[in-house]
Scaffold this motif. Structure first.
Motif, mmCIF file in Angstrom:
data_model
loop_
_atom_site.group_PDB
_atom_site.id
_atom_site.type_symbol
_atom_site.label_atom_id
_atom_site.label_comp_id
_atom_site.label_asym_id
_atom_site.label_seq_id
_atom_site.Cartn_x
_atom_site.Cartn_y
_atom_site.Cartn_z
ATOM 1 N N LEU A 48 0.834 -1.190 0.000
ATOM 2 C CA LEU A 48 0.000 0.000 0.000
ATOM 3 C C LEU A 48 0.874 1.247 0.000
ATOM 4 O O LEU A 48 1.904 1.286 0.677
ATOM 5 C CB LEU A 48 -0.896 0.028 1.237
ATOM 6 N N LEU A 55 -9.539 3.509 -2.313
ATOM 7 C CA LEU A 55 -9.433 2.094 -2.670
ATOM 8 C C LEU A 55 -10.662 1.704 -3.495
ATOM 9 O O LEU A 55 -11.793 2.015 -3.110
ATOM 10 C CB LEU A 55 -9.350 1.252 -1.400
ATOM 11 N N SER A 57 -12.460 -1.676 -5.655
ATOM 12 C CA SER A 57 -12.378 -3.134 -5.720
ATOM 13 C C SER A 57 -13.597 -3.699 -6.424
ATOM 14 O O SER A 57 -14.662 -3.059 -6.483
ATOM 15 C CB SER A 57 -12.291 -3.696 -4.300
ATOM 16 N N LEU A 68 -11.694 -6.855 3.693
ATOM 17 C CA LEU A 68 -10.801 -5.718 3.470
ATOM 18 C C LEU A 68 -10.595 -4.929 4.754
ATOM 19 O O LEU A 68 -9.476 -4.482 5.062
ATOM 20 C CB LEU A 68 -11.355 -4.808 2.384
ATOM 21 N N VAL A 168 -7.897 -2.968 -6.083
ATOM 22 C CA VAL A 168 -7.718 -4.198 -5.308
ATOM 23 C C VAL A 168 -8.548 -5.307 -5.933
ATOM 24 O O VAL A 168 -9.752 -5.137 -6.151
ATOM 25 C CB VAL A 168 -8.136 -4.011 -3.834
ATOM 26 N N VAL A 193 -6.164 -11.688 -2.102
ATOM 27 C CA VAL A 193 -6.360 -10.235 -2.165
ATOM 28 C C VAL A 193 -5.110 -9.631 -2.790
ATOM 29 O O VAL A 193 -4.013 -9.757 -2.235
ATOM 30 C CB VAL A 193 -6.600 -9.634 -0.765
ATOM 31 N N HIS A 194 -5.287 -8.996 -3.945
ATOM 32 C CA HIS A 194 -4.157 -8.410 -4.664
ATOM 33 C C HIS A 194 -4.272 -6.877 -4.641
ATOM 34 O O HIS A 194 -5.193 -6.316 -5.236
ATOM 35 C CB HIS A 194 -4.136 -8.872 -6.125
ATOM 36 N N PHE A 195 -3.332 -6.233 -3.946
ATOM 37 C CA PHE A 195 -3.256 -4.769 -3.968
ATOM 38 C C PHE A 195 -2.384 -4.372 -5.154
ATOM 39 O O PHE A 195 -1.187 -4.679 -5.186
ATOM 40 C CB PHE A 195 -2.669 -4.246 -2.655
ATOM 41 N N VAL A 218 -8.189 -4.886 -12.301
ATOM 42 C CA VAL A 218 -8.687 -5.780 -11.254
ATOM 43 C C VAL A 218 -9.190 -7.081 -11.856
ATOM 44 O O VAL A 218 -8.839 -8.185 -11.411
ATOM 45 C CB VAL A 218 -9.811 -5.085 -10.445
#
Length: 235
Positions: A48, A55, A57, A68, A168, A193-195, A218
């Motif tokens: 991050l 953010l 998603s 999250l 995300v 979970v991919h940031f 995403v």
């Protein structure tokens, strides 16, 4: 209580019983998430930015915002505020959880007011807190887990506040608890979970283009993980 707090229905407006109920409910969900997924079946990738940001998603499951919230609080030690629809807080369970986490309640039919409230979260936050505002651009949960049209509001908030947008990708969440199921599937389903790298809305022709770019990135990850899961299950 300030007008901003009243409009967003922050937890200060709740009775003592409502606060205790919300806290107990959230702690229960957090414990269940920990023993069901966090310990062995959740992959968290990416970093991050060490600054405030918006953010965005994909949204396909009841688990999305809760997961999250726990990740950002427990793993990254960051302060996050979610935007929640009015009909969500009308539900006794989800409403209590949303108020416990001080979600900003917005009216779907008044998008401009929703933008104003999201901007005020940044304006009213301590700069040192590195505030995060979470927005689901698709506005509702996808019934199929596939990409649906998004709104450009998240990029508008980011641009007005001079912050970045961080996409995300939530993978496996629809499979774990799709909208049409009353309870999640606890067995075998792993989550990821991919940031992703942040984007600057100012680099795009308009806010919609910025959000579309973020959500396309995403869903590249989501589709890739879905294909990998199908291949694994096929073997």
């Amino acid at each position: 209580m300030t007008e901003f707090q009243r409009k967003t229905q922050y937890s200060e407006s709740r009775s003592v019983f409502q606060k205790l109920y919300g806290r107990l409910l959230y702690s229960t969900f957090e414990f269940v998430l920990w023993i069901s997924w966090f310990q062995k079946r959740c992959l968290i990738c990416g970093k991050l930015p060490d600054v405030p940001f918006v953010l965005v998603s994909n949204h396909s499951s009841y688990l999305d915002w809760l997961f999250l919230d726990v990740i950002l609080r427990r793993k990254f030690r960051r302060k996050i505020t979610f935007l929640a629809k009015q009909k969500v807080v009308q539900n006794p369970v989800w409403g209590a959880l949303a108020r416990e986490r001080r979600a900003v309640v917005v009216d779907e039919s008044a998008k401009l007011k929703a933008i104003v409230l999201a901007v005020r979260v940044f304006e009213n936050s301590d700069p040192e807190s590195k505030q995060i505002v979470a927005i689901f651009p698709e506005s509702t949960r996808s019934r199929t887990g596939k990409q649906i049209p998004s709104s450009g509001g998240a990029a508008l908030v980011a641009r007005k506040c001079g912050v970045l947008v961080v996409p995300v990708a939530l993978c496996g969440f629809w499979e774990a608890w799709p909208p049409q199921r009353r309870l999640p599937r606890f067995r075998r389903q792993s989550l990821a979970v991919h940031f992703l790298n942040p984007i600057n809305p100012s680099d795009f022709a308009d806010d919609q283009a910025a959000v579309d770019c973020a959500m396309n990135r995403v869903f590249e990850i989501v589709r890739r993980e879905q294909a990998a899961r199908l291949h694994t299950n096929g073997d």
